[in-house]
Scaffold this motif. Structure first.
Motif, PDB file in Angstrom:
ATOM      1  N   LEU A 103     -41.534  54.385  40.886  1.00  0.00           N
ATOM      2  CA  LEU A 103     -40.468  55.223  40.330  1.00  0.00           C
ATOM      3  C   LEU A 103     -40.471  55.176  38.803  1.00  0.00           C
ATOM      4  N   LEU A 104     -40.639  53.985  38.260  1.00  0.00           N
ATOM      5  CA  LEU A 104     -40.621  53.820  36.806  1.00  0.00           C
ATOM      6  C   LEU A 104     -41.841  54.463  36.152  1.00  0.00           C
ATOM      7  N   ALA A 105     -42.960  54.513  36.876  1.00  0.00           N
ATOM      8  CA  ALA A 105     -44.205  55.038  36.302  1.00  0.00           C
ATOM      9  C   ALA A 105     -44.164  56.549  36.136  1.00  0.00           C
ATOM     10  N   ASP A 106     -43.447  57.245  37.005  1.00  0.00           N
ATOM     11  CA  ASP A 106     -43.383  58.709  36.952  1.00  0.00           C
ATOM     12  C   ASP A 106     -42.206  59.118  36.069  1.00  0.00           C
ATOM     13  N   GLU A 107     -42.421  59.085  34.757  1.00  0.00           N
ATOM     14  CA  GLU A 107     -41.321  59.306  33.825  1.00  0.00           C
ATOM     15  C   GLU A 107     -40.766  60.724  33.898  1.00  0.00           C
ATOM     16  N   ASP A 108     -41.615  61.703  34.189  1.00  0.00           N
ATOM     17  CA  ASP A 108     -41.139  63.083  34.284  1.00  0.00           C
ATOM     18  C   ASP A 108     -40.137  63.234  35.429  1.00  0.00           C
ATOM     19  N   ASN A 109     -40.493  62.711  36.598  1.00  0.00           N
ATOM     20  CA  ASN A 109     -39.575  62.826  37.735  1.00  0.00           C
ATOM     21  C   ASN A 109     -38.356  61.938  37.545  1.00  0.00           C
ATOM     22  N   LEU A 110     -38.543  60.767  36.914  1.00  0.00           N
ATOM     23  CA  LEU A 110     -37.416  59.885  36.654  1.00  0.00           C
ATOM     24  C   LEU A 110     -36.406  60.564  35.733  1.00  0.00           C
ATOM     25  N   ARG A 111     -36.906  61.299  34.741  1.00  0.00           N
ATOM     26  CA  ARG A 111     -36.002  62.025  33.846  1.00  0.00           C
ATOM     27  C   ARG A 111     -35.188  63.047  34.639  1.00  0.00           C
ATOM     28  N   LYS A 112     -35.853  63.750  35.564  1.00  0.00           N
ATOM     29  CA  LYS A 112     -35.152  64.739  36.397  1.00  0.00           C
ATOM     30  C   LYS A 112     -34.102  64.060  37.274  1.00  0.00           C
ATOM     31  N   MET A 113     -34.450  62.899  37.811  1.00  0.00           N
ATOM     32  CA  MET A 113     -33.503  62.187  38.666  1.00  0.00           C
ATOM     33  C   MET A 113     -32.294  61.697  37.873  1.00  0.00           C
ATOM     34  N   LEU A 114     -32.543  61.187  36.672  1.00  0.00           N
ATOM     35  CA  LEU A 114     -31.434  60.721  35.839  1.00  0.00           C
ATOM     36  C   LEU A 114     -30.528  61.880  35.433  1.00  0.00           C
ATOM     37  N   THR A 115     -31.146  63.025  35.135  1.00  0.00           N
ATOM     38  CA  THR A 115     -30.361  64.211  34.794  1.00  0.00           C
ATOM     39  C   THR A 115     -29.475  64.613  35.963  1.00  0.00           C
ATOM     40  N   ALA A 116     -30.062  64.644  37.166  1.00  0.00           N
ATOM     41  CA  ALA A 116     -29.294  64.986  38.363  1.00  0.00           C
ATOM     42  C   ALA A 116     -28.166  63.988  38.584  1.00  0.00           C
ATOM     43  N   LEU A 117     -28.457  62.708  38.359  1.00  0.00           N
ATOM     44  CA  LEU A 117     -27.473  61.656  38.582  1.00  0.00           C
ATOM     45  C   LEU A 117     -26.269  61.808  37.664  1.00  0.00           C
ATOM     46  N   VAL A 118     -26.517  61.925  36.357  1.00  0.00           N
ATOM     47  CA  VAL A 118     -25.399  61.960  35.416  1.00  0.00           C
ATOM     48  C   VAL A 118     -24.627  63.262  35.510  1.00  0.00           C
ATOM     49  N   GLU A 119     -25.313  64.363  35.828  1.00  0.00           N
ATOM     50  CA  GLU A 119     -24.602  65.635  35.977  1.00  0.00           C
ATOM     51  C   GLU A 119     -23.724  65.627  37.222  1.00  0.00           C
ATOM     52  N   ALA A 120     -24.265  65.131  38.319  1.00  0.00           N
ATOM     53  CA  ALA A 120     -23.490  65.094  39.563  1.00  0.00           C
ATOM     54  C   ALA A 120     -22.350  64.080  39.480  1.00  0.00           C
TER      55      ALA A 120
END
Length: 369
Positions: free
Chosen positions: A209-226
């Motif tokens: 999870l930590l290695a895929d920074e592009d997808n992690l950024r998307k997940m963090l964006t989804a997390l904080v927005e939701a």
């Protein structure tokens, strides 16, 4: 006659699981515990407060193996544990979970003809490409005692057990630890004004999870927005914090450049907490988002809604009966689940069978029979 019971611990989370056994053995005059850690005495993950929090002594023995290579860990633990057994006769060895060090100790134990017990046996992802899945298959195949935590793992272990082994559904030993410490939890000193049930907890450790920074950024964006303004507290170890420092240049400070936008101000990265402080934080949260199976199990015990960033769980009971939901690494599934969580639309949950805090007693009764 005293029975010498050796417990081999491969990593910090294992201590949390074996601590009830260590305490239980200390109360039995017919048993003696030899607690062995595969790593070194100065391992930075073993914070000074850990053993005080768990109410056990530090390990008497250290194998001193320090490596990031799974094959090196396996070979070094085999060599060092073999030497240990030369000097310390034992009647049974208990290994925990599915680490490379766990498998290595299991192999050495059986080559010496010593009885082997696997704590948390029968867990499977059914993905043979995962190194841990290979470890699980090997350890369970070698073990004389297969101690399982739930119905699903009991079924797996029973189907696969050898003629010499026996499967026992003893329950989830992590619940012994949680019940023991329920009234000992400590409000984190870093967060003195935190209001109960007003925040989310976010943990992240998996290297993929930590290695895929592009997808992690998307997940963090989804997390904080939701989360929609609900504060998110993220106790992270240095490896994860380093990645977050690129994605969120200043914790708690809005940064459009980070790609997360102003909502990132609700995500607060803090240093790792002590065991009792982290236990308080998760027990009093509005919800938990994690990639840790242990944290998901604790959430079910506490009745706290939990979202797991994985496609499978070793303990299916946390999903079918407990408070856990799996979303994998999919940002949109994460967004949907967090939206439901913060709006209070979560499923009813209960404690699975034998998650009653008596697992260590059941195990000792079997081993000392």
């Amino acid at each position: 006659m005293t029975k010498n019971i050796c417990i081999l611990v491969g990593a910090r989370p294992n201590f949390i699981k074996v601590s009830p056994l260590v305490r239980a053995i200390s109360q039995r005059p017919e048993a003696r515990c030899l607690l062995v850690y595969a790593g070194s005495a100065d391992d930075p993950t073993l914070e000074a407060s850990l053993f005080d929090d768990l109410q056990i002594d530090r390990p008497q023995y250290y194998l001193g193996v320090v490596s990031t290579s799974l094959n090196e860990i396996t070979s070094q633990v085999m060599a060092q544990f073999d030497k240990f057994l030369d000097e310390h006769p034992v009647d049974v060895v208990i290994v925990v979970d599915d680490l490379a060090s766990t498998m290595a100790a299991a192999i050495v134990t059986k080559k010496r003809g010593i009885r082997l017990a696997h704590l948390v046996a029968g867990t499977r992802s059914f993905d043979i490409k995962m190194p841990k899945e290979i470890n699980r298959l090997v350890i369970d195949a070698l073990s004389d005692y297969l101690f399982t935590a739930g119905v699903r793992s009991t079924g797996v272990a029973t189907r696969e057990q050898s003629e010499q082994s026996q499967t026992y559904m003893v329950g989830n030993i992590l619940m012994d630890t949680l019940r023991f410490n329920h009234d000992r939890l400590i409000r984190p000193s870093l967060l003195p004004d935190l209001q109960e049930n007003s925040y989310l907890v976010f943990t992240l450790n998996r290297k993929a999870l930590l290695a895929d920074e592009d997808n992690l950024r998307k997940m963090l964006t989804a997390l904080v927005e939701a989360a929609n303004g609900t504060p998110i507290i993220a106790p992270l170890r240095p490896s994860a914090s380093k990645v977050f420092s690129f994605l969120i240049p200043h914790s708690c400070v809005p940064s459009v450049a980070s790609g997360l936008g102003p909502s990132a101000s609700f995500l607060e990265v803090i240093p790792p907490l002590s065991y009792l402080e982290f236990g308080w934080l998760t027990a009093h949260a509005k919800g938990v988002i994690t990639d840790s199976g242990n944290v998901a199990e604790e959430a079910t015990f506490n009745g706290v809604p939990c979202i797991t960033l994985n496609n499978y769980t070793e303990h299916q009971e946390t999903v079918t009966i407990g408070s856990n939901v799996l979303v994998g690494e999919d940002p949109e599934k994460l967004r949907e689940a967090v939206t439901q969580l913060v709006s209070g639309q979560w499923k009813h949950s209960a404690l699975p069978d034998r998650w009653d805090g008596r697992t260590a007693d059941r195990i000792l009764q079997i081993l000392l029979a």
